[in-house]
Design an enzyme around this catalytic site. Sequence first.
Site, PDB file in Angstrom:
ATOM      1  N   ARG A   1       5.844 -12.836   9.571  1.00 45.53           N
ATOM      2  CA  ARG A   1       6.487 -11.567   9.229  1.00 45.53           C
ATOM      3  C   ARG A   1       7.768 -11.405  10.039  1.00 45.53           C
ATOM      4  NH1 ARG A   1       2.590  -7.132  12.340  1.00 45.53           N
ATOM      5  NH2 ARG A   1       3.293  -7.620  14.458  1.00 45.53           N
TER       6      ARG A   1
ATOM      7  N   GLU B   1       0.866  -1.183   0.000  1.00 49.28           N
ATOM      8  CA  GLU B   1       0.000   0.000   0.000  1.00 49.28           C
ATOM      9  C   GLU B   1       0.897   1.226   0.000  1.00 49.28           C
ATOM     10  OE1 GLU B   1      -3.582   2.231   2.505  1.00 49.28           O
ATOM     11  OE2 GLU B   1      -2.690   0.382   3.297  1.00 49.28           O
TER      12      GLU B   1
ATOM     13  N   LYS C   1       4.192   1.133   9.691  1.00 50.82           N
ATOM     14  CA  LYS C   1       4.302   2.334   8.859  1.00 50.82           C
ATOM     15  C   LYS C   1       3.563   3.509   9.505  1.00 50.82           C
ATOM     16  CE  LYS C   1       3.087   0.568   4.813  1.00 50.82           C
ATOM     17  NZ  LYS C   1       2.770   0.521   3.362  1.00 50.82           N
TER      18      LYS C   1
END
Length: 558
Positions: free
Chosen positions: A259, A35, A269
């Site tokens: 992850r 994104e 983020k």
Amino acid sequence: MTDNPAPKSFIHEIVEADLASGIFEGRVHTRFPPEPNGYLHIGHAKSICLNFGLAKQYGGKTNLRFDDTNPTKEEQEYIDAIKEDVRWLGFEWDAELYASDYFQQLYDWALVLIGKGLAYVDDLTQDQIREYRGSLTQPGRNSPHRDRSIEENLNLFERMKAGEFDEGAKVLRARIDMASPIINLRDPVMYRILKASHPRTGDAWCIYPTYDWAHGQSDSIERITHSICTLEFENHRPLYEWFLQSLEVYAPKQIEFARLNLSHTVMSKRKLLRLVNEGHVSGWDDPRMPTLSGLRRRGVRPEALRAFADRIGVAKANSTIDYSLFEHIVRDDLENIAPRAMAVLNPLKVIIENFPEDKTEWFDVDFYRHDETREETRRLPLTREVYIEREDFEESPPPKYHRLTPGQEVRLMHACLTTCTGIDKDIAGNITAIRCTYDPDSLGGNAADGRKVKGSIHWVSVDYAVDAEIRLYNSLLTSEAGETDGEDEDDLIASLNPDSLTVLTAKLEPTLSQAAPASRYQFMRNGYFFADPQDSVVGKPVFNRVVGLKDSWAKQHK
């Protein structure tokens, strides 16, 4: 450091089984779908290496697809930065695509689900939807608008698209099962109203698909074979499959992996954006940031990041990797490519009293003492006055201290043997200079009579020293655990390390006055340093410390 193929993981085993079965006509087609609401960080590097690496290993393709479904948070700056980072890591995509490319198809498919009675327009607010959804132990409740007719839902959805309703007034939800033990199947939202201009589609749309609705269908349109996601999307897989099955379209296979969680490191983020916006760091490329642009500016090479991704591998369960492993790999990478030089970070003057005041002794010294195949040299000048590290002298040394101390002989690296004979102090008792004598027969660094000394220290001539700004970086967080799931942002700010950046004025050997921006060196006994590509200029260098020389991880894991 060479790039070796990563060991096979459970994902490789799945892909190879699919190739053997012919389920995807012998194809491997992956995608990296960021994104564009921030810069990529070290966690994304793992996903990039995995997706592009799989395609390369099995002769397939990888798409770079931007998940640009939220125009309120996405910017062209982030798109450009993401493309730069992927290329810097050493990868090239087969197609550059955007979820917004599929807005019309996604809308048409939503109409299909409404027509099948599998989607409906809901008037509940976001808070009400959350309340009606229930919990892990309690089933959800049906919305009072769940049983609208197909005709009414089609009419309301068209009016949503036409902009007749305010933001938050209505959403489109999938009609699945409010009593499902899988909460993500309790009538998830597919569309919400956002009256914001989109960077690529402008004002053509005022309804935007959610990630869950756009994700699987975009994979289907692109005929992705293996949709590789991080572990938090495991609970979304039933919904991913439900949408594809309900539409009766081509279905990729979603696979989840753990992850990257790294100690002392912020990986969100949203939280990184706050650090930037509030000025806790100088920007997304601040060398303290775990962003790829920050690591690049700090001096980490893409080869080291790829080696790190290979080393940690792909797992099924989340865990936290110690940051020292990353430093170990960065250090190992730089060991083989960085020329050696001398820099004194905390200078203390040494006066060699029996060295002639007007004399300069020059030494030709290898740049690459660790690599016999490279014969490049640099010239080192020795004069009457030199700088050494302040920590390399002790007036009252502890046991087994092998640096400079009264009456003890040490080696000035590459130059000569010297012995401390006196100490100069100011009125407050602070040491201002050390007085020494040297052995003229030891020029070059070794005694003519073969005697040995245990201590060797680096130094820089006072007359030829180059002043340079040195930036020493430490972890942003004081917490060893790093960022934790659900952590309050204010708690994160409170845990920021006040000593994450130290700026020094150091004394460098004269060779380094010509250091080009973005060049790397090992400053002997101090670590690996990188001439800042933005602030450093020839003649006035600015160096970032990439990593120190101490390697506690390697010692612990022998």
